[in-house]
Enzyme design. Structure first.
Site, mmCIF file in Angstrom:
data_model
loop_
_atom_site.group_PDB
_atom_site.id
_atom_site.type_symbol
_atom_site.label_atom_id
_atom_site.label_comp_id
_atom_site.label_asym_id
_atom_site.label_seq_id
_atom_site.Cartn_x
_atom_site.Cartn_y
_atom_site.Cartn_z
ATOM 1 N N HIS A 61 0.907 -1.198 0.155
ATOM 2 C CA HIS A 61 -0.147 0.047 -0.213
ATOM 3 C C HIS A 61 0.950 1.395 -0.005
ATOM 4 O O HIS A 61 1.599 1.502 0.906
ATOM 5 C CB HIS A 61 -0.948 0.039 1.398
ATOM 6 N N ASP A 304 2.235 -7.125 2.432
ATOM 7 C CA ASP A 304 0.956 -6.486 2.855
ATOM 8 C C ASP A 304 1.641 -5.061 3.394
ATOM 9 O O ASP A 304 0.977 -4.580 4.708
ATOM 10 C CB ASP A 304 0.050 -7.158 3.584
#
Ligand SMILES: [Zn+2]
Length: 419
Positions: A61, A304
């Site tokens: 992200h 992640d």
């Protein structure tokens, strides 16, 4: 440039031997034993280290556009190269979401200006990630999307997801599931179990993940769409994967460092620093995942990487932000979780497999390949988040000693992280 004296570990060839690698104009042009440096040719001394095809993190992200206080393309890609990654695939839960060709085009402009590694966008499955109507996957793929996901959210409406998969059947790039049933999850702040009951906080049961993995793999089988399960964390989800693949479903899966190494006990010790989705599970799940990496049932190591500010991660479990930074600890954390994993398999999980699944260049140092190279060594170091390039300074691994370090990162023949 000559990368000399290192142990070349490249599962694509396959090779695991002392080899020198010559790079010209951003491409691998020669591999051999004892290549002699030419006049004026820069030499990178890789003695005592491993030379591998550049690592690819297919689940990060980067927070831009929308959340520059958490991370930007500039800071996130600097964190990537410090972590040994020459490429990352970024999730579309930005603001606005990456759900149109125009938004991918404006992201590409920021990447061209600010990034220090390759960045491949993952586009949303549904408009604004609301789970109501699906995006135009063909148009998004032509604009550069390498995969599709509403990551952060599960597409809860199975009809919407099935329609999206049918419409995208001929489009390259897998669908990527964030698998958590919202109704079973409720307002959970951790995994449901002994620790959540002891702390008196709401937990999300493992079956919340299992049920969505089973559903999504059924849709994958019916539609024929290539599928990838993100951050797999439960025994049940792993068994569902193995069953589906044994019966011909085209599906792959990834595991994070934190789900291999940590359990819900970390929430008791570290509080919000260990709050993440899917949540940290029990020791049985972590052990089953480690075994699955060894026996080949897991395809990819992905972090992640989910940076937040310290303020957002502070405070009680219920209100703290979900997720934490991962790029700069990944190589060491994977080695800590699986110290005996053969290096060919380690590199396959971090490079060759994500390149193949996303259909992107890299994952190999065969002659003619892009000179994206990660050099690492068995050198212990201690995690000090204050030194991270990422704006996210919170990690449950703060203060931990990790056994493997990144020595240098080369992107397209240019040194992005110096030895
Ligand atoms: Zn996710």
């Amino acid at each position: 440039m000559l990368v000399a004296g290192g142990r070349l570990v490249d599962p694509s060839q396959p090779v695991d031997a002392l080899r020198d690698v010559r790079i010209e104009r951003g491409v691998v042009v020669e591999i051999g034993e004892h290549l002699v440096p030419r006049d004026g040719e820069p030499v990178i001394d890789a003695r005592g280290a491993v030379v591998a095809p550049g690592f690819i993190d297919m689940h990060v992200h980067l927070r831009e556009p929308g959340f520059p206080h958490k991370e930007t393309i500039a800071t996130g890609t600097r964190a990537a190269v410090r972590g040994g990654f020459t490429a990352v695939a970024c999730m579309p839960n930005t603001e606005p979401a990456l759900d149109t060709a125009e938004r991918l085009a404006s992201l590409a402009e920021i990447v061209a200006r600010d990034a220090v590694c390759r960045v491949y966008p993952i586009a949303a499955i549904t408009r604004a990630r609301k789970g109501i109507d699906h995006t135009d996957a063909g148009e998004l793929a032509r604009a550069g999307a390498v995969a599709f996901s509403d990551d952060g959210n599960t597409v809860m409406n199975a009809r919407v997801l099935r329609d999206a998969a049918l419409a995208a059947r001929e489009v390259p790039g897998p669908f990527i599931s964030h698998a958590e049933d919202e109704h079973l999850k409720g307002n959970a702040v951790m995994s449901e179990g002994r620790v959540s009951r002891a702390l008196g906080v709401p937990g999300s049961p493992a079956v919340a993940e299992d049920i969505i993995v089973l559903r999504d793999l059924a849709i994958a089988r019916e539609t024929g769409k290539a599928w990838h399960i993100a951050h797999l964390s439960t025994r049940g989800a792993l068994e569902a994967m193995q069953h589906a693949r044994a019966h011909g479903t085209i599906a792959t899966c990834e595991v994070t460092p934190h789900h291999l190494l940590l359990t819900d006990e970390a929430v008791r010790e570290l509080g919000a620093a260990a709050k993440v989705n899917p949540p940290l599970r029990e020791e049985d799940d972590a052990r089953v995942l480690r075994d699955a990496v060894r026996d080949g049932a897991i395809d990819v190591f992905a972090t992640d990487h989910a940076p937040h500010t310290i303020e957002e991660k502070r405070g009680d479990l219920a209100h703290a932000a979900v997720g934490f930074t991962g790029l700069e600890v990944a190589v060491g954390a994977y080695a800590l979780a699986l110290p005996d994993l053969p290096l060919l398999r380690f590199v396959e999980l971090l490079s060759t497999n994500p390149a193949r699944i996303l259909g992107i260049p890299g994952g190999t140092l065969a002659v003619g390949s892009p000179a994206d190279i990660t050099i690492f060594a068995e050198r212990a170091w201690t995690v000090d988040p204050a030194r991270f390039a990422s704006r996210g300074k919170v990690t449950p691994f703060a203060g931990r000693s990790l056994p493997r370090s990144v020595v240098a990162t080369i992107v397209g023949g240019e040194i992005a992280l110096s030895p």
